[in-house]
Design a protein around this motif. Structure first.
Motif, mmCIF file in Angstrom:
data_model
loop_
_atom_site.group_PDB
_atom_site.id
_atom_site.type_symbol
_atom_site.label_atom_id
_atom_site.label_comp_id
_atom_site.label_asym_id
_atom_site.label_seq_id
_atom_site.Cartn_x
_atom_site.Cartn_y
_atom_site.Cartn_z
ATOM 1 N N GLY A 1 -6.881 -7.663 -8.706
ATOM 2 C CA GLY A 1 -6.246 -8.930 -8.375
ATOM 3 C C GLY A 1 -4.773 -8.820 -8.054
ATOM 4 O O GLY A 1 -4.318 -7.912 -7.361
ATOM 5 N N VAL A 2 -4.014 -9.772 -8.598
ATOM 6 C CA VAL A 2 -2.581 -9.854 -8.324
ATOM 7 C C VAL A 2 -1.849 -8.618 -8.853
ATOM 8 O O VAL A 2 -0.933 -8.112 -8.208
ATOM 9 N N LEU A 3 -2.266 -8.138 -10.034
ATOM 10 C CA LEU A 3 -1.611 -6.967 -10.616
ATOM 11 C C LEU A 3 -1.800 -5.747 -9.722
ATOM 12 O O LEU A 3 -0.864 -4.967 -9.521
ATOM 13 N N ARG A 4 -2.963 -5.580 -9.170
ATOM 14 C CA ARG A 4 -3.225 -4.455 -8.272
ATOM 15 C C ARG A 4 -2.323 -4.528 -7.039
ATOM 16 O O ARG A 4 -1.774 -3.531 -6.581
ATOM 17 N N LEU A 5 -2.182 -5.749 -6.503
ATOM 18 C CA LEU A 5 -1.298 -5.949 -5.350
ATOM 19 C C LEU A 5 0.135 -5.589 -5.699
ATOM 20 O O LEU A 5 0.836 -4.926 -4.918
ATOM 21 N N ALA A 6 0.570 -5.999 -6.899
ATOM 22 C CA ALA A 6 1.939 -5.708 -7.332
ATOM 23 C C ALA A 6 2.178 -4.217 -7.483
ATOM 24 O O ALA A 6 3.276 -3.717 -7.209
ATOM 25 N N LEU A 7 1.141 -3.470 -7.885
ATOM 26 C CA LEU A 7 1.284 -2.038 -8.106
ATOM 27 C C LEU A 7 1.307 -1.233 -6.808
ATOM 28 O O LEU A 7 1.487 -0.016 -6.836
ATOM 29 N N PHE A 8 1.118 -1.913 -5.692
ATOM 30 C CA PHE A 8 1.264 -1.251 -4.395
ATOM 31 C C PHE A 8 2.418 -1.857 -3.591
ATOM 32 O O PHE A 8 2.631 -1.485 -2.442
ATOM 33 N N THR A 9 3.155 -2.798 -4.205
ATOM 34 C CA THR A 9 4.261 -3.455 -3.497
ATOM 35 C C THR A 9 5.519 -3.493 -4.360
ATOM 36 O O THR A 9 6.394 -2.655 -4.227
ATOM 37 N N VAL A 10 5.604 -4.469 -5.240
ATOM 38 C CA VAL A 10 6.803 -4.682 -6.054
ATOM 39 C C VAL A 10 7.116 -3.477 -6.934
ATOM 40 O O VAL A 10 8.255 -3.004 -7.020
ATOM 41 N N LEU A 11 6.100 -2.973 -7.602
ATOM 42 C CA LEU A 11 6.238 -1.810 -8.495
ATOM 43 C C LEU A 11 5.228 -0.751 -8.017
ATOM 44 O O LEU A 11 4.121 -0.680 -8.532
ATOM 45 N N PRO A 12 5.602 0.030 -7.016
ATOM 46 C CA PRO A 12 4.625 0.859 -6.283
ATOM 47 C C PRO A 12 4.071 2.065 -7.044
ATOM 48 O O PRO A 12 4.121 3.202 -6.569
#
Length: 244
Positions: free
Chosen positions: A198-209
């Protein structure tokens, strides 16, 4: 081309100088390396015990986690050994010490990054290489791909460190927040990818890569494909621009 060669020679000289200074205190150096190696092995034991009971974690097995640990440890070790100043960038900015580098004829950022080297990074390198070698997930013909993956991962670490600690230019004293973001990047990169969605997965490839530090390199080594290698190369190029 000449400027690039000069910058590379300057970076090598900084690294060599830092290593000589570090090795001057051999006892402290050996102690830090040994403790960091032991720390990484101890942290991995948790996963070893877990995976002995649960043989597969959403498709990930112990060897996959071991490869992930190795990739992250080696790339982090490269970062703090070669560009250890990235962790002190916020303090340099806050204290005004960065101004002294402006008078130097070389790249200010390269000088700030290479001005320090962390001895414990050698422990990360040693333990990481041991994890990778004993995982049996890397064959001889994939070693060049492994080297590319490690370099790309290290570049992401450096670029993120620059982004986090450079917030001091706008926000003042951000040392605590920047270090927390840095630690979160390391922590999330050490957990198997399928645990997040979900959102956490998206964040782990963008905001906190964290995804580009460990998950993508592991994917590339498991199942090399043109799209994945291109994605790794494009991300490496973008992060290198940030770091430069």
């Amino acid at each position: 081309h000449v400027t690039g060669s000069n910058s590379l020679a300057f970076a090598r000289a900084l690294v060599a100088t830092n290593l000589k200074a570090t090795l001057a205190l051999r006892g402290a150096f050996v102690l830090q390396v040994a403790f960091m190696t032991l720390n990484n092995v101890t942290f991995f034991v948790f996963w070893w015990v877990l995976m002995r009971r649960v043989t597969s974690l959403r498709g990930w097995q112990l060897a996959d986690v071991q490869l992930l640990f190795g990739l992250v440890a080696v790339s982090f070790g490269l970062t703090v050994t070669v560009a250890g100043g990235v962790r002190h960038l916020g303090r340099l900015i806050e204290d005004g010490d960065l101004d002294t580098l402006l008078t130097q004829p070389r790249s200010v950022l390269a000088h700030a990054l290479g001005i320090r080297s962390q001895p414990s990074g050698v422990g990360d390198l040693i333990s990481g290489l041991l994890f990778i070698a004993t995982s049996r997930e890397v064959a001889w013909h994939t070693v060049p791909l492994l080297l590319v993956a490690l370099l790309a991962s290290a570049v992401v670490f450096v670029a993120c460190g620059i982004a986090f600690f450079s917030l001091a230019f706008w926000l003042g004293n951000v040392e605590t927040m920047a270090r927390q973001l840095w630690e979160l990047l390391i922590t999330f990169s050490l957990y198997p990818e399928p645990l997040f969605g979900g959102v956490l997965r998206l964040a782990l490839f963008t905001v906190l890569p964290a995804g580009f530090v460990g998950y993508l390199p592991v994917r590339v080594l498991h199942a090399p494909s043109v799209p994945l290698v291109c994605l790794l190369a494009v991300n490496h190029e973008n992060e290198a621009k940030v770091a430069g």
